[in-house]
Design a protein around this motif. Sequence first.
Motif, PDB file in Angstrom:
ATOM      1  N   HIS A   1       0.847  -1.195   0.000  1.00 44.52           N
ATOM      2  CA  HIS A   1       0.000   0.000   0.000  1.00 44.52           C
ATOM      3  C   HIS A   1       0.884   1.248   0.000  1.00 44.52           C
ATOM      4  CE1 HIS A   1      -3.396  -2.615   1.182  1.00 44.52           C
ATOM      5  NE2 HIS A   1      -2.506  -3.206   1.958  1.00 44.52           N
ATOM      6  N   PRO A   2       0.392   2.373  -0.528  1.00 44.99           N
ATOM      7  CA  PRO A   2       1.146   3.631  -0.424  1.00 44.99           C
ATOM      8  C   PRO A   2       1.245   4.074   1.036  1.00 44.99           C
ATOM      9  CG  PRO A   2      -0.575   3.774  -2.100  1.00 44.99           C
ATOM     10  CD  PRO A   2      -0.841   2.525  -1.312  1.00 44.99           C
ATOM     11  N   HIS A   3       2.384   4.667   1.396  1.00 48.62           N
ATOM     12  CA  HIS A   3       2.582   5.145   2.765  1.00 48.62           C
ATOM     13  C   HIS A   3       3.405   6.430   2.746  1.00 48.62           C
ATOM     14  CE1 HIS A   3       0.887   1.562   4.580  1.00 48.62           C
ATOM     15  NE2 HIS A   3       1.709   0.800   3.882  1.00 48.62           N
ATOM     16  N   THR A   4       3.305   7.184   3.846  1.00 49.26           N
ATOM     17  CA  THR A   4       4.077   8.419   3.981  1.00 49.26           C
ATOM     18  C   THR A   4       4.678   8.514   5.378  1.00 49.26           C
ATOM     19  OG1 THR A   4       2.339   9.835   4.909  1.00 49.26           O
ATOM     20  CG2 THR A   4       2.377   9.595   2.505  1.00 49.26           C
ATOM     21  N   LEU A   5       5.475   9.563   5.573  1.00 47.95           N
ATOM     22  CA  LEU A   5       5.942   9.987   6.891  1.00 47.95           C
ATOM     23  C   LEU A   5       5.500  11.432   7.071  1.00 47.95           C
ATOM     24  CD1 LEU A   5       9.619   8.639   7.016  1.00 47.95           C
ATOM     25  CD2 LEU A   5       7.729   7.908   8.480  1.00 47.95           C
ATOM     26  N   HIS A   6       4.605  11.656   8.004  1.00 41.75           N
ATOM     27  CA  HIS A   6       4.150  13.017   8.295  1.00 41.75           C
ATOM     28  C   HIS A   6       4.663  13.392   9.679  1.00 41.75           C
ATOM     29  CE1 HIS A   6       1.588  16.550   8.669  1.00 41.75           C
ATOM     30  NE2 HIS A   6       1.177  16.081   9.833  1.00 41.75           N
ATOM     31  N   PHE A   7       5.557  14.386   9.735  1.00 42.92           N
ATOM     32  CA  PHE A   7       6.148  14.809  11.005  1.00 42.92           C
ATOM     33  C   PHE A   7       5.424  16.035  11.540  1.00 42.92           C
ATOM     34  CE2 PHE A   7       9.464  12.195   9.305  1.00 42.92           C
ATOM     35  CZ  PHE A   7      10.084  11.647  10.419  1.00 42.92           C
ATOM     36  N   HIS A   8       5.079  15.996  12.820  1.00 44.34           N
ATOM     37  CA  HIS A   8       4.537  17.184  13.471  1.00 44.34           C
ATOM     38  C   HIS A   8       5.703  18.112  13.797  1.00 44.34           C
ATOM     39  CE1 HIS A   8       0.450  15.383  14.872  1.00 44.34           C
ATOM     40  NE2 HIS A   8       0.785  14.967  13.663  1.00 44.34           N
ATOM     41  N   GLY A   9       5.528  19.368  13.530  1.00 43.01           N
ATOM     42  CA  GLY A   9       6.595  20.344  13.714  1.00 43.01           C
ATOM     43  C   GLY A   9       6.515  21.372  12.600  1.00 43.01           C
ATOM     44  N   ILE A  10       7.630  22.054  12.349  1.00 39.77           N
ATOM     45  CA  ILE A  10       7.662  23.097  11.322  1.00 39.77           C
ATOM     46  C   ILE A  10       8.633  22.674  10.227  1.00 39.77           C
ATOM     47  CG2 ILE A  10       8.175  25.516  10.841  1.00 39.77           C
ATOM     48  CD1 ILE A  10       7.567  26.104  13.798  1.00 39.77           C
ATOM     49  N   HIS A  11       8.133  22.606   8.999  1.00 40.39           N
ATOM     50  CA  HIS A  11       8.971  22.236   7.865  1.00 40.39           C
ATOM     51  C   HIS A  11       8.274  22.682   6.579  1.00 40.39           C
ATOM     52  CE1 HIS A  11       6.583  18.668   9.232  1.00 40.39           C
ATOM     53  NE2 HIS A  11       6.072  18.842   8.026  1.00 40.39           N
ATOM     54  N   SER A  12       8.978  22.552   5.484  1.00 47.08           N
ATOM     55  CA  SER A  12       8.421  22.927   4.190  1.00 47.08           C
ATOM     56  C   SER A  12       7.217  22.052   3.852  1.00 47.08           C
ATOM     57  CB  SER A  12       9.497  22.773   3.105  1.00 47.08           C
ATOM     58  OG  SER A  12       8.918  22.782   1.818  1.00 47.08           O
ATOM     59  N   ALA A  13       6.244  22.642   3.175  1.00 48.39           N
ATOM     60  CA  ALA A  13       5.065  21.876   2.756  1.00 48.39           C
ATOM     61  C   ALA A  13       5.451  20.727   1.839  1.00 48.39           C
ATOM     62  CB  ALA A  13       4.069  22.800   2.057  1.00 48.39           C
ATOM     63  N   ARG A  14       6.569  20.866   1.133  1.00 47.64           N
ATOM     64  CA  ARG A  14       7.020  19.797   0.232  1.00 47.64           C
ATOM     65  C   ARG A  14       7.480  18.566   1.002  1.00 47.64           C
ATOM     66  NH1 ARG A  14       9.281  24.388  -2.046  1.00 47.64           N
ATOM     67  NH2 ARG A  14      11.317  23.904  -1.140  1.00 47.64           N
ATOM     68  N   GLN A  15       7.753  18.732   2.302  1.00 51.15           N
ATOM     69  CA  GLN A  15       8.210  17.623   3.141  1.00 51.15           C
ATOM     70  C   GLN A  15       7.112  17.144   4.099  1.00 51.15           C
ATOM     71  OE1 GLN A  15      11.404  16.343   2.818  1.00 51.15           O
ATOM     72  NE2 GLN A  15      11.665  17.771   1.121  1.00 51.15           N
ATOM     73  N   ASP A  16       5.867  17.505   3.808  1.00 45.73           N
ATOM     74  CA  ASP A  16       4.798  17.300   4.783  1.00 45.73           C
ATOM     75  C   ASP A  16       4.299  15.862   4.869  1.00 45.73           C
ATOM     76  OD1 ASP A  16       3.375  18.556   6.823  1.00 45.73           O
ATOM     77  OD2 ASP A  16       1.582  18.729   5.589  1.00 45.73           O
ATOM     78  N   GLY A  17       4.593  15.047   3.875  1.00 46.27           N
ATOM     79  CA  GLY A  17       4.209  13.641   3.956  1.00 46.27           C
ATOM     80  C   GLY A  17       2.719  13.390   3.936  1.00 46.27           C
ATOM     81  N   ILE A  18       2.004  14.172   3.149  1.00 50.36           N
ATOM     82  CA  ILE A  18       0.584  13.902   2.945  1.00 50.36           C
ATOM     83  C   ILE A  18       0.426  13.388   1.514  1.00 50.36           C
ATOM     84  CG2 ILE A  18      -0.163  15.627   4.619  1.00 50.36           C
ATOM     85  CD1 ILE A  18      -0.765  17.509   2.301  1.00 50.36           C
ATOM     86  N   PRO A  19      -0.704  12.748   1.186  1.00 50.02           N
ATOM     87  CA  PRO A  19      -0.865  12.244  -0.181  1.00 50.02           C
ATOM     88  C   PRO A  19      -0.577  13.325  -1.218  1.00 50.02           C
ATOM     89  CG  PRO A  19      -2.621  11.412   1.205  1.00 50.02           C
ATOM     90  CD  PRO A  19      -1.848  12.400   2.039  1.00 50.02           C
TER      91      PRO A  19
END
Length: 203
Positions: free
Chosen positions: A140-158
């Motif tokens: 299945h597709p998966h991501t890593l979404h980190f809570h904190g402050i970072h670029s939207a490009r690194q947000d790990g959402i679909p």
Amino acid sequence: MKKLNMDLSLKRRTLVGSGILSVGALLGKLLPNSIFAQIPSSDRSIPLHGGSMTMGDVDNLRNGFDPQAILTDWDLGKVSPLPDGRTLREFELSIAEREVEIAPGVVYPAWTYNGRVPGPSLRVTEGDRIRIRFNNPGEHPHTLHFHGIHSARQDGIPGTLEAIPGETVVYEFDAKPFGCHLYHCHSAPFKRHLHKGLYGAFL
């Protein structure tokens, strides 16, 4: 008249309270003889409520991790200096779809980060550069979404660094702000990925 009604009300409460105490005392005398006398002495340590209890222990060796040990089992990453003097911490996380024993003899088909639930606890210092290679050999597709402050490009959402089956993606950002945060999969349906076990701590 008002005082008379109050006096009667108080007397009724006193009588009711006395009655409850009397019944309680009577049951306390009778129940041990009537109930416990019917239970074999060898079984009297078994709780009466519900009549069920868990026997045995979870096989931590089979699971490949000890829930008690991972409370303080920090993953500090591979540390190296950057040209600007800051610290680079590199981590590798991989999806593993496997059964995890959650109670003696009861297994759950989990989705895990690095084979465990919760995933590794990533510990860094505020301001460190974080680089994570995320491998997805699952189905299945998966991501890593980190809570904190970072670029939207690194947000790990679909749609942003979502690793499809067989793919490896790299997340890179600066660790901020200071605190105890979460990371988790944000692929849809979100609730399913979370309850399957795809979450961990980011400190």
